[in-house]
Design a protein around this motif. Structure first.
Motif, PDB file in Angstrom:
ATOM      1  N   ALA A 199       2.902   5.113   1.470  1.00  0.00           N
ATOM      2  CA  ALA A 199       3.620   3.912   1.909  1.00  0.00           C
ATOM      3  C   ALA A 199       3.095   3.424   3.253  1.00  0.00           C
ATOM      4  O   ALA A 199       2.905   2.216   3.463  1.00  0.00           O
ATOM      5  CB  ALA A 199       5.114   4.200   1.996  1.00  0.00           C
ATOM      6  N   LEU A 200       2.841   4.351   4.170  1.00  0.00           N
ATOM      7  CA  LEU A 200       2.308   3.975   5.474  1.00  0.00           C
ATOM      8  C   LEU A 200       0.934   3.330   5.346  1.00  0.00           C
ATOM      9  O   LEU A 200       0.631   2.332   6.004  1.00  0.00           O
ATOM     10  CB  LEU A 200       2.224   5.213   6.375  1.00  0.00           C
ATOM     11  N   ALA A 201       0.090   3.896   4.463  1.00  0.00           N
ATOM     12  CA  ALA A 201      -1.243   3.339   4.277  1.00  0.00           C
ATOM     13  C   ALA A 201      -1.168   1.940   3.653  1.00  0.00           C
ATOM     14  O   ALA A 201      -1.926   1.034   4.027  1.00  0.00           O
ATOM     15  CB  ALA A 201      -2.088   4.274   3.418  1.00  0.00           C
ATOM     16  N   HIS A 202      -0.266   1.759   2.707  1.00  0.00           N
ATOM     17  CA  HIS A 202      -0.113   0.431   2.101  1.00  0.00           C
ATOM     18  C   HIS A 202       0.444  -0.573   3.107  1.00  0.00           C
ATOM     19  O   HIS A 202       0.050  -1.749   3.095  1.00  0.00           O
ATOM     20  CB  HIS A 202       0.803   0.510   0.878  1.00  0.00           C
ATOM     21  N   LEU A 203       1.345  -0.133   3.970  1.00  0.00           N
ATOM     22  CA  LEU A 203       1.876  -1.048   4.970  1.00  0.00           C
ATOM     23  C   LEU A 203       0.805  -1.477   5.968  1.00  0.00           C
ATOM     24  O   LEU A 203       0.822  -2.606   6.463  1.00  0.00           O
ATOM     25  CB  LEU A 203       3.062  -0.404   5.706  1.00  0.00           C
ATOM     26  N   CYS A 204      -0.117  -0.570   6.243  1.00  0.00           N
ATOM     27  CA  CYS A 204      -1.213  -0.938   7.139  1.00  0.00           C
ATOM     28  C   CYS A 204      -2.160  -1.944   6.482  1.00  0.00           C
ATOM     29  O   CYS A 204      -2.859  -2.677   7.183  1.00  0.00           O
ATOM     30  CB  CYS A 204      -1.980   0.299   7.600  1.00  0.00           C
ATOM     31  N   GLU A 205      -2.189  -1.985   5.153  1.00  0.00           N
ATOM     32  CA  GLU A 205      -2.921  -3.065   4.479  1.00  0.00           C
ATOM     33  C   GLU A 205      -2.320  -4.409   4.891  1.00  0.00           C
ATOM     34  O   GLU A 205      -3.044  -5.368   5.162  1.00  0.00           O
ATOM     35  CB  GLU A 205      -2.846  -2.891   2.969  1.00  0.00           C
ATOM     36  N   ASP A 206      -1.000  -4.479   4.920  1.00  0.00           N
ATOM     37  CA  ASP A 206      -0.333  -5.703   5.372  1.00  0.00           C
ATOM     38  C   ASP A 206      -0.656  -5.996   6.832  1.00  0.00           C
ATOM     39  O   ASP A 206      -0.817  -7.157   7.230  1.00  0.00           O
ATOM     40  CB  ASP A 206       1.182  -5.576   5.209  1.00  0.00           C
ATOM     41  N   HIS A 238      -6.779   0.969   4.230  1.00  0.00           N
ATOM     42  CA  HIS A 238      -5.858   1.939   3.626  1.00  0.00           C
ATOM     43  C   HIS A 238      -6.320   3.366   3.911  1.00  0.00           C
ATOM     44  O   HIS A 238      -5.537   4.215   4.375  1.00  0.00           O
ATOM     45  CB  HIS A 238      -5.796   1.684   2.121  1.00  0.00           C
ATOM     46  N   GLU A 239      -7.590   3.655   3.630  1.00  0.00           N
ATOM     47  CA  GLU A 239      -8.077   5.030   3.783  1.00  0.00           C
ATOM     48  C   GLU A 239      -8.144   5.460   5.245  1.00  0.00           C
ATOM     49  O   GLU A 239      -7.869   6.618   5.571  1.00  0.00           O
ATOM     50  CB  GLU A 239      -9.441   5.183   3.113  1.00  0.00           C
ATOM     51  N   TYR A 240      -8.480   4.541   6.128  1.00  0.00           N
ATOM     52  CA  TYR A 240      -8.514   4.929   7.542  1.00  0.00           C
ATOM     53  C   TYR A 240      -7.110   5.273   8.042  1.00  0.00           C
ATOM     54  O   TYR A 240      -6.942   6.180   8.865  1.00  0.00           O
ATOM     55  CB  TYR A 240      -9.121   3.824   8.407  1.00  0.00           C
ATOM     56  N   THR A 241      -6.093   4.600   7.520  1.00  0.00           N
ATOM     57  CA  THR A 241      -4.719   4.943   7.892  1.00  0.00           C
ATOM     58  C   THR A 241      -4.393   6.375   7.489  1.00  0.00           C
ATOM     59  O   THR A 241      -3.706   7.096   8.226  1.00  0.00           O
ATOM     60  CB  THR A 241      -3.724   3.973   7.245  1.00  0.00           C
TER      61      THR A 241
END
Length: 613
Positions: free
Chosen positions: A305-312, A273-276
């Motif tokens: 939202a972008l960071a959370h999507l990158c979690e997925d 998340h943070e790296y995104t």
């Protein structure tokens, strides 16, 4: 192949996105002038949404029940970009005559701009060793970010080095950060987080030119802003910008992590998340020919939202999302979707807002495909303009379709194509029982439903059928709320369950829950869970506070005597001990979740106060 059975064919108009007169996509050319069509009375069909006209903050329409006993879902959204709150009211009455509804403007499809951007080349790993000690400055105190007195100097000790990462630990926290955490940080970043990001969304800017991304672990993250905030990780754009001097910038591509984090899926999720955030900030701001800062960072809601999507994208866990999704679904009109700056809006730790923005972009990504994520991150635009340009759709149109998808998602497991494919909002996610968006029941001629809506939020109402065969619905609110109204008749044989709940306080402070579950319309249902959680999650939801509780399987049967709810029947619970719950946790949201005789998932909600300590 056999066709769809009559039991779930009612969903097919919605699942095919055959939204009658519903605004969809537009190209943005000036000659596409919207029309305001009207519809014949027969246009009302089960599972067929109509997008209704709102004039001056008011909408009024009549619904002729397509089936005897058919209820009507009404979704009322406030699309204003300002916070609100906006007072809104809905009244319903039974009628015998109906008129064709006036429909909202219909828009023509536009063209999506989902070209895969050219990503920066990945440089070879460096073999140099970073310094064993390094001083960092952390914005630890509350107040002006431009005041040097609000920054704290931390002595960092180098504890781990990989090909792409170096980990420093606050000297005061050294004994508390073990080798398992350090090993996982290095392996997960080098083997998954960095390579996956580099080939899909890009890399963070190498602000200090040392060839590695820096992590600082400190317990100061448990007492930021003068002790008001606890976080597990964050990125500051100023650190990546060489234009700022110490203490305002560490002039380093880096993230901060809580020294209390342990090895496991949650740690890996936070790192992704943070790296995104670091990648997005780099792509949005350092847009000059020589990499100088010319752009602005992404708006807060879309950035998160972008960071959370990158979690997925990495697939480690949903432990950074589960409670946020549940909080939003339990009170959707409370939480704004579009928030330009969470800090300025004092929504920094408002978890339901983050649940909203994740679900919205998750739906967009499921609909437009994997190219959406890099297209949004590498675009020079921001916020809703960014989204509209990349998707070719008006934000208002996307919002309407998403709000409907939330309601229908997961209701019938056999139905496909509602746009939200990678998450079921009527299922259990990491132990959190989701029940779709909370709805309010309105009886025609039975009073007025009123609520307070935040900007870019929705309220879901199910209007009961009238014995007269049709209903008249009127919705009013301030014109500046920019109301959006959509109505969908529901099948008459969909189970209609209702939940009532109360709290008993006993000596010693123990709290017990009593629940009554009733089916109103004659369709039996089988209960699968009774769940409860704080209506508003704690600022630090991973702290030593109550998070959630539930009964299922044999425990559910023991509490109610049966999990079978007869049509027009009622189940009463025995007192249910709310273990770990104190009055300071309240109020609670209680959810009864089940499946009707046709396999459709249904739910009911009750909000209960816990009193005062």
């Amino acid at each position: 192949m056999k066709g769809a059975s009559a039991r779930h064919r009612w969903l097919s108009p919605w699942l095919a996105l055959g939204l009658v007169a519903m605004a969809t996509l537009r190209a943005g050319s000036q000659d596409l002038r919207p029309t305001r069509p009207t519809a014949p009375p027969s246009i009302w069909g089960v599972g067929r949404p109509l997008s209704l006209e709102v004039q001056g903050g008011r909408a009024q329409f009549q619904v002729k029940a397509p089936e005897p006993g058919s209820r009507t879902l009404v979704v009322v959204s406030a699309l204003s970009g300002t916070p609100g709150p906006y007072p809104i009211r809905l009244t319903a009455r039974g009628v015998t005559e109906t008129h064709p509804p006036l429909l909202a403007p219909a828009e023509k499809p536009g063209k999506a701009n989902l070209a895969v951007p050219i990503l920066p080349a990945v440089m070879a790993p460096v073999d140099t060793m970073p310094p064993h000690q390094r001083n960092f400055h952390v914005l630890a105190r509350d107040g002006d970010v431009a005041s040097a007195s609000n920054y704290l100097e931390i002595k960092g000790q180098l504890r781990a080095v990989g090909e792409r990462i170096q980990v420093y630990v606050d000297a005061l926290d050294g004994p508390n950060v073990g080798e398992p955490v350090l090993r996982e940080l290095v392996s997960i970043f080098d083997q998954q987080v960095f390579p996956i990001a580099a080939k899909t969304i890009g890399q963070a800017r190498d602000a200090d030119g040392d060839g590695r991304f820096t992590v600082l672990m400190s317990s100061w993250l448990t007492r930021l802003a003068g002790g008001r905030h606890t976080v597990d990780g964050f990125v500051r754009g100023a650190d990546l910008d060489p234009g700022f001097a110490a203490p305002f910038s560490n002039r380093c591509d880096m993230m901060y992590l809580n020294a209390g984090l342990q090895a496991g899926p949650y740690l890996r999720t936070i790192v992704a998340h943070e790296y995104t955030h670091a990648v997005t900030y780099s792509a949005k701001t350092f847009t000059g020919p020589a990499g100088e800062r010319l752009g602005a960072d992404e708006e807060g809601w879309l950035d998160e939202a972008l960071a959370h999507l990158c979690e997925d994208l990495h697939g480690f866990s949903r432990s950074n999302l589960d409670y946020r999704i549940s909080a939003f679904l339990s009170n959707p009109e409370r939480y704004r979707l579009v928030v330009e700056d969470y800090y300025t809006a004092d929504l920094f730790r408002s978890h339901g807002n983050r649940g909203s923005t994740y679900l919205f972009l998750r739906w967009c990504a499921d609909r437009f495909g994997p190219a959406l994520l890099p297209a949004l991150i590498r675009s020079p635009r921001h916020g809703t303009e960014n989204l509209e340009t990349v998707t070719g759709a008006r934000f208002a149109d996307l919002y309407r379709q998403w709000s409907l998808a939330l309601y229908f998602n997961g209701m019938d497991k056999r139905a496909q194509g509602d746009g939200l494919q990678t998450l079921d909002v009527r299922a259990s996610v990491d132990g959190w029982e989701l029940a779709g968006p909370r709805t309010t029941r309105v009886v025609p001629d039975g009073g007025t439903e009123t609520w307070s809506a935040a900007g870019t939020s929705s309220h879901y109402i199910v209007v009961e059928a009238s014995p007269l065969g049709a209903i008249d619905v009127e919705i009013t609110g301030p014109a500046e709320a920019d109301l959006q109204v959509t109505a969908v008749p529901l099948p008459a044989n969909l189970a209609n369950i209702d939940l009532r709940a109360g709290i008993e306080a006993r000596s010693g402070g123990e709290l017990f829950l009593r629940a009554e579950i009733q089916e109103r319309d004659g369709t039996p249902a089988t209960l699968s869970a009774l769940a409860w959680e704080p209506l508003v999650p704690a600022s630090n939801p991973h702290g030593a506070t109550f998070r959630r509780g539930k009964l299922e399987n044999s425990a559910l049967v023991a509490a109610f005597g049966s999990s079978s709810l007869p049509g027009r029947g009622t189940l009463h619970s025995r007192p249910i001990h709310l273990e770990g719950v104190s009055k300071s946790c309240g109020p609670l949201i209680v959810k009864a979740i089940g499946t009707d005789r046709y396999g459709r998932r249904v739910a009911a909600w009750a909000e209960v106060a816990l009193g005062r300590e």
